[in-house]
Design an enzyme around this catalytic site. Structure first.
Site, short mmCIF file in Angstrom:
data_model
loop_
_atom_site.label_atom_id
_atom_site.label_comp_id
_atom_site.label_asym_id
_atom_site.label_seq_id
_atom_site.Cartn_x
_atom_site.Cartn_y
_atom_site.Cartn_z
N GLU A 178 0.82 -1.22 0.00
CA GLU A 178 0.00 0.00 0.00
C GLU A 178 0.85 1.26 0.00
O GLU A 178 1.28 1.72 1.06
CB GLU A 178 -0.94 0.01 1.22
CG GLU A 178 -1.82 1.25 1.27
CD GLU A 178 -2.78 1.31 2.46
OE1 GLU A 178 -2.75 0.40 3.31
OE2 GLU A 178 -3.55 2.27 2.54
N LYS A 220 -2.45 -1.85 -3.29
CA LYS A 220 -3.50 -0.99 -2.72
C LYS A 220 -3.06 0.47 -2.83
O LYS A 220 -2.42 1.01 -1.92
CB LYS A 220 -3.72 -1.38 -1.25
CG LYS A 220 -4.69 -0.47 -0.51
CD LYS A 220 -5.13 -1.10 0.80
CE LYS A 220 -6.02 -0.14 1.56
NZ LYS A 220 -6.70 -0.77 2.69
P1 13P Z 1 -9.18 4.26 3.93
O1 13P Z 1 -10.03 3.61 2.86
O2 13P Z 1 -10.02 4.87 5.04
O3 13P Z 1 -8.16 5.18 3.37
O4 13P Z 1 -8.42 3.09 4.69
C1 13P Z 1 -7.78 2.14 3.97
C2 13P Z 1 -6.59 1.66 4.70
O5 13P Z 1 -6.46 0.49 4.97
C3 13P Z 1 -5.53 2.63 5.06
O6 13P Z 1 -4.38 1.93 5.41
#
Ligand code: 13P
Length: 341
Positions: A178, A220
């Site tokens: 991510e 992500k």
């Molecule tokens: P959000 O969709 O609220 O941004 O959260 C996703 C997430 O896992 C952040 O690490």
């Protein structure tokens, strides 16, 4: 089962048509903020009740294939004694775990941050796996300003994310990588696109250097949008075109699925933007969601810590998951927001 088969099986369970991932892995300070907004104190018991409510939502597995949990949740049980990861599995939802140890300043690089948590990660993963976790998540953040993210922040963060992913795969755990380019600031959508392109290039080079198998990895990312304080919002067709253009330049076709974070978009925006992407020509990867706030916000608002509101909160969560399921197929329409059932 050998590690490769294990990874492949988890990927197939996570990547399903019409489904996405629910991020319910808020760290203690973050869940305290979310609870504050609805007048609930963040105690371990309140967190257990809330996260049980989520996982007990009838038929949540219709649209949710995986759930990211926080370490504490992995060890918690519902009122009737069922371990929460076990409850997820019964719902047909794969349990996962946030494994990074949060971000902090990147030393000597003002304004940049780096995520920590590699020390002892292999041992922690073994324990999480025994508790039922089959995939993991690690989040890096990148701040957009005139001077950030620096080249150093882009490279150092890519290296950390790749090392984490390699450690996960060696253990038979599917890594979600991510890299979040934050929405904070008044930057243009073009500036966000340019930064995201550099971040993703560096990340995929690092994954390659670390022998990470892309077929067994999920990405992500944040969507490409103007900064939150930029005077004008971009419409979904523009967000979709900009985001997919950058992803096509940087993300190899071997990666099975891209599951976006919502990053401060409203639930309706996050759904509409994902839908617009799935209305474009078919892409080499699935385009799905891994939303935290954009899935949970309406449920939190409906719940407010009251036992009598549990069913309303579950209905709100199910509805949001269903609308994102529609966006996965490019079949969402804004009118559906008011359509009720
Ligand atoms: P959000 O969709 O609220 O941004 O959260 C996703 C997430 O896992 C952040 O690490």
């Amino acid at each position: 089962m050998n590690t490769q088969d294990q990874l492949q099986e988890t990927i197939e369970l996570l990547v399903q048509k019409g489904k996405g991932i629910l991020a319910a892995d808020e760290s203690d300070p973050t869940i305290a903020k979310r609870f504050d907004a609805i007048g609930v104190t963040s105690t371990e018991e309140h967190r257990r009740i809330y996260r049980s409510l989520i996982l007990e939502t009838p038929r949540l597995g219709d649209f949710i294939s995986g759930i990211i949990l926080f370490e504490e949740t992995l060890g918690q049980r519902t009122g009737d004694g069922t371990a929460l990861p076990e409850l997820a599995t019964r719902q047909g939802i794969v349990p996962g775990i946030k494994v990074d140890k949060s971000k902090g300043p990147l030393a000597l690089s003002p304004g940049d941050e780096i995520t920590q948590g590699l020390d002892g990660l292999a041992q922690r993963l073994e324990a999480y796996q025994i508790q039922g976790a089959r995939f993991a998540k690690w989040r890096n953040v990148y701040h957009i300003s005139d001077t950030t993210p620096s080249r150093l922040a882009i490279d150092a963060n890519a290296e950390m994310l790749a090392r984490y992913a390699a450690i996960c795969q060696a253990q038979g755990i599917v890594p979600i990588v991510e890299p979040e380019v934050l929405m904070d600031g008044d930057h243009t959508i073009e500036h966000c696109a340019a930064v995201s392109e550099q971040v993703l290039h560096a990340l995929f080079h690092a994954l390659h250097r670390h022998h990470v198998i892309l077929e067994h990895t999920l990405l992500k990312p944040s969507m490409i949008t103007p900064g939150k304080s930029y005077p004008q919002k971009a419409v979904p067709t523009v967000v979709a075109e900009q985001t997919v253009r950058i992803l096509r330049r940087t993300v190899p076709a071997a990666l099975p699925s891209i599951n976006f974070l919502s990053g401060g978009q409203t639930p309706e925006e996050a759904t509409a933007n994902l839908n617009a992407m799935n209305c474009l020509a078919p892409q080499p990867w699935e385009l799905s969601f891994s939303y935290g706030r954009a899935l949970q916000q309406p449920a939190l608002q409906a719940w407010r810590g009251e036992p009598g509101n549990v069913m309303a909160a579950q209905a709100a969560l199910y509805r949001r998951a269903e609308l994102n399921g529609a966006a996965r197929r490019g079949e969402y329409r804004p009118e559906m927001e008011s359509a009720g059932g």
